[in-house]
Scaffold this motif. Structure first.
Motif, short mmCIF file in Angstrom:
data_model
loop_
_atom_site.label_atom_id
_atom_site.label_comp_id
_atom_site.label_asym_id
_atom_site.label_seq_id
_atom_site.Cartn_x
_atom_site.Cartn_y
_atom_site.Cartn_z
N ARG A 37 26.31 44.19 -13.22
CA ARG A 37 25.21 44.51 -13.54
C ARG A 37 24.86 43.74 -15.14
NH1 ARG A 37 26.96 49.71 -13.78
NH2 ARG A 37 26.29 49.57 -11.70
N ILE A 38 26.06 43.79 -16.12
CA ILE A 38 25.55 42.80 -17.33
C ILE A 38 25.86 41.60 -17.52
CG2 ILE A 38 26.35 45.19 -18.66
CD1 ILE A 38 28.69 43.56 -19.28
N GLY A 39 26.25 40.94 -16.35
CA GLY A 39 26.86 40.00 -16.80
C GLY A 39 25.32 38.70 -16.81
N SER A 40 24.21 39.25 -16.78
CA SER A 40 23.48 38.28 -16.85
C SER A 40 22.52 38.26 -17.72
CB SER A 40 22.01 37.77 -15.95
OG SER A 40 22.03 39.54 -15.87
N HIS A 41 23.72 39.04 -18.93
CA HIS A 41 22.86 39.51 -20.43
C HIS A 41 23.53 39.67 -21.03
CE1 HIS A 41 19.36 42.53 -18.28
NE2 HIS A 41 20.06 42.75 -17.89
N LEU A 42 24.75 39.56 -21.51
CA LEU A 42 25.20 38.94 -22.31
C LEU A 42 26.01 38.03 -21.76
CD1 LEU A 42 26.98 42.91 -22.44
CD2 LEU A 42 25.62 41.32 -24.36
N LEU B 157 43.41 35.19 -28.71
CA LEU B 157 42.27 36.40 -29.39
C LEU B 157 41.30 36.15 -28.17
CD1 LEU B 157 42.30 34.82 -32.75
CD2 LEU B 157 43.72 36.25 -31.49
N LYS B 158 40.98 37.49 -27.77
CA LYS B 158 39.44 37.76 -27.06
C LYS B 158 38.95 38.47 -28.36
CE LYS B 158 37.30 38.17 -23.93
NZ LYS B 158 36.30 37.05 -23.19
N LEU B 159 37.39 37.12 -28.65
CA LEU B 159 36.72 37.50 -29.48
C LEU B 159 35.64 38.31 -29.01
CD1 LEU B 159 36.87 33.22 -31.36
CD2 LEU B 159 38.42 35.12 -31.94
N GLU B 160 35.45 39.72 -29.14
CA GLU B 160 34.97 40.58 -29.14
C GLU B 160 33.61 40.61 -30.57
OE1 GLU B 160 34.15 42.21 -25.85
OE2 GLU B 160 34.39 40.71 -26.13
N ASN B 161 34.35 39.99 -31.09
CA ASN B 161 33.84 40.19 -32.77
C ASN B 161 32.54 38.77 -32.71
OD1 ASN B 161 35.31 38.40 -32.77
ND2 ASN B 161 35.04 37.69 -35.56
N GLN B 162 31.75 38.03 -31.23
CA GLN B 162 31.16 36.70 -31.06
C GLN B 162 29.68 37.99 -30.55
OE1 GLN B 162 31.61 33.68 -33.08
NE2 GLN B 162 32.89 35.56 -34.02
N HIS B 163 29.93 38.65 -30.39
CA HIS B 163 28.32 39.57 -29.98
C HIS B 163 27.38 39.77 -30.93
CE1 HIS B 163 29.81 41.18 -25.61
NE2 HIS B 163 30.53 42.15 -26.14
N PHE C 128 32.53 44.51 -29.03
CA PHE C 128 32.45 44.50 -28.17
C PHE C 128 31.74 45.82 -27.61
CE2 PHE C 128 35.14 48.37 -29.78
CZ PHE C 128 35.14 49.93 -29.06
N LYS C 129 30.92 46.79 -28.21
CA LYS C 129 30.24 48.03 -28.31
C LYS C 129 29.22 47.00 -27.27
CE LYS C 129 32.66 51.32 -29.88
NZ LYS C 129 32.91 52.35 -29.44
N GLU C 130 28.48 46.31 -26.88
CA GLU C 130 27.24 45.78 -25.90
C GLU C 130 27.69 46.54 -25.25
OE1 GLU C 130 25.60 42.45 -27.07
OE2 GLU C 130 25.57 42.47 -29.13
N ARG C 131 29.21 46.57 -24.68
CA ARG C 131 29.40 46.08 -23.00
C ARG C 131 28.43 47.36 -22.66
NH1 ARG C 131 32.82 41.90 -21.36
NH2 ARG C 131 33.34 40.72 -23.25
N LEU D 222 24.93 48.94 -23.13
CA LEU D 222 24.58 48.22 -22.07
C LEU D 222 24.47 48.56 -20.56
CD1 LEU D 222 21.62 45.67 -21.08
CD2 LEU D 222 23.64 44.17 -21.30
N ASN D 223 25.91 48.39 -20.26
CA ASN D 223 26.60 49.55 -18.48
C ASN D 223 25.56 50.67 -18.35
OD1 ASN D 223 27.82 48.36 -15.81
ND2 ASN D 223 28.82 50.58 -16.69
N LYS D 224 25.64 51.48 -19.32
CA LYS D 224 25.26 52.61 -19.54
C LYS D 224 23.33 52.55 -18.58
CE LYS D 224 24.99 57.37 -19.82
NZ LYS D 224 26.13 58.25 -18.75
N LEU D 225 22.91 51.75 -20.41
CA LEU D 225 21.25 51.24 -20.33
C LEU D 225 20.99 51.26 -18.88
CD1 LEU D 225 21.03 50.43 -23.59
CD2 LEU D 225 20.45 52.35 -23.16
N LEU D 226 21.37 50.31 -17.95
CA LEU D 226 20.83 49.37 -17.04
C LEU D 226 21.86 50.63 -15.71
CD1 LEU D 226 22.60 45.80 -17.87
CD2 LEU D 226 20.25 46.63 -17.73
N SER D 227 22.01 51.85 -15.91
CA SER D 227 22.60 52.65 -15.32
C SER D 227 21.16 53.79 -14.79
CB SER D 227 23.97 53.13 -15.12
OG SER D 227 24.94 52.19 -15.51
#
Length: 415
Positions: free
Chosen positions: A25-30, A51-57, A62-65, A68-73
């Motif tokens: 669902r979110i793959g094409s957005h993030l 390191l998994k760099l979730e600060n790079q959003h 990471f909160k965007e994940r 966005l999933n909730k909004l797209l649902s």
């Protein structure tokens, strides 16, 4: 440290299929966030650090994940009505950013004490901000009232299967990039990130150890797992995981899929922020650095293993970061304060400055005291703040000044 004992039949609110559906669902957005090996941190910690760099959003966490999933649902009627969230931090920005991008009206309720910069940033992302209440609980209650009054969909920061599924997509990316991980270390607040990531990680690699990390002032997940009364509070650098109660959705996920929940104190959190900035050249907030803090705090648990650490966010106040960096320099002995006794005579201060310069120290500040220190009337003391090359250099500086006839005391604890 609390081991998360498995529950015989916890409610299954989330599966790998849910996380995979969120990823689709979110793959094409993030964009996929970077996964980076860190040889220097590996050397410091005694394990192989990835390191998994979730600060790079875009909004820095990471909160965007999940948002966005909730909004797209949402269904069409829900999208037309709009959404509301309660947050004073990363979740607010994530909801505002993606709601605006998707053409969905968003309202964010923030406590009245929220710093203006956070309010301004959230408004700039397109949300209507409502300031209400003296506590987060007051703001949450008001958000629920507004949701009912205006027909808005409430977007919870963590206690929602769709939110947790979205956060869990970080595990899919991390294990795709580094399938040989033995341990996954994740910051824990309300449990959405670790719950979603643990579900995905354990389904893909059952033998991986999943370890959560809380700050010592807010050990709510550990207390809940142990069946203890939840008591927490205090000022912490890790405000992003300063959560007083885990979620009803997330607690069973952590109980079933997480192997251990550790806690770390403020000094380790500060050290982790400092190490990421100076060693990895990476800006992380206190909560975002919690995973590294746990590895630094208990190196034997992770020694020799391939460890994936989630850097969950980078939204640290510039003033706090500056203080952490300065304190880190003090800890390493690269900035110190010496108290030097001199005769109260012309040329004495110039000689001290010359001796310090000859020894390779850089003078940052000088405070000359004649009146308020307990010294003889013909003497004076100066407090000198210096930049040095490290602890051994400091010891040589003190010896050099003593040999030149200037009593010198190290006023900074670098032990």
């Amino acid at each position: 440290m609390t081991e998360a004992a498995p529950s015989p039949n916890p409610p299954l609110t989330l599966t790998l299929d849910d996380v995979r559906a969120a990823a689709a669902r979110i793959g094409s957005h993030l964009p996929v966030t970077p996964t980076e090996a860190s040889p220097r941190l590996s050397e410091i910690t005694g394990c192989s650090v990835v390191l998994k760099l979730e600060n790079q959003h875009l909004t820095g966490s990471f909160k965007e994940r999940g948002a966005l999933n909730k909004l797209l649902s949402l269904g069409e009627a829900e999208r037309q009505a709009g959404v509301i969230a309660m947050s004073a931090g990363n979740h607010a920005q994530a909801v505002a950013c993606h709601a605006t991008r998707l053409g969905i009206r968003s309202v964010i309720v923030m406590p009245s004490f929220t710093p203006f910069t956070k309010v301004e940033r959230t408004e700039s992302l397109g949300a209507r901000v409502e300031l209400h209440g003296e506590t987060l609980s007051d703001a949450a209650a008001y958000a629920q009232e507004l949701a009912a009054r205006e027909g808005l969909t409430f977007v919870h920061p963590y206690d929602d299967p769709l939110i947790a599924a979205g956060q869990g997509t970080a595990a899919l990316e991390l294990l795709d990039a580094t399938p040989d991980l033995e341990v996954l270390v994740v910051p824990v607040g309300g449990g959405g990130l670790i719950g979603g990531m643990a579900v995905a990680a354990k389904a893909l690699k059952p033998d991986i150890a999943v370890v959560g990390v809380e700050c010592a002032m807010f050990p709510s997940m550990r207390q809940a797992l142990a069946g203890q009364p939840i008591t927490c509070g205090g000022a912490t650098i890790a405000d992003g995981i300063a959560v007083k109660a885990p979620g009803a959705v997330t607690l069973p996920l952590v109980r079933r899929y997480v192997d251990a929940v550790l806690e770390v104190g403020e000094p380790r959190l500060e050290e982790a922020v400092y190490r990421l900035a100076t060693v990895q050249k990476l800006v992380a907030e206190g909560a975002g650095a919690a995973g590294l803090a746990a590895v630094l705090d208990d190196p034997e648990r992770f020694r020799g293993k391939r460890v994936g650490i989630v850097v969950s966010g980078g939204n640290i106040d510039a003033r706090i970061l500056a203080q952490v960096l300065t304190r880190g320099l003090v800890y390493e002995g690269r900035m110190v304060r010496l108290r030097i006794g001199i005769t109260d005579a012309p040329g004495a201060l110039a000689r001290v400055a010359r001796l310090l310069g000859e020894a390779g120290a850089n003078i940052v500040e000088v405070h000359h005291q004649r009146l308020f220190h307990d010294v003889p009337v013909r003497m004076a003391e100066i407090d000198v703040v210096l930049e040095t090359r490290g602890r051994s250099h400091v010891q040589r500086l003190v010896a050099h000044m003593e040999e030149a006839g200037f009593p010198t005391e190290l006023m900074t604890d670098i032990s």
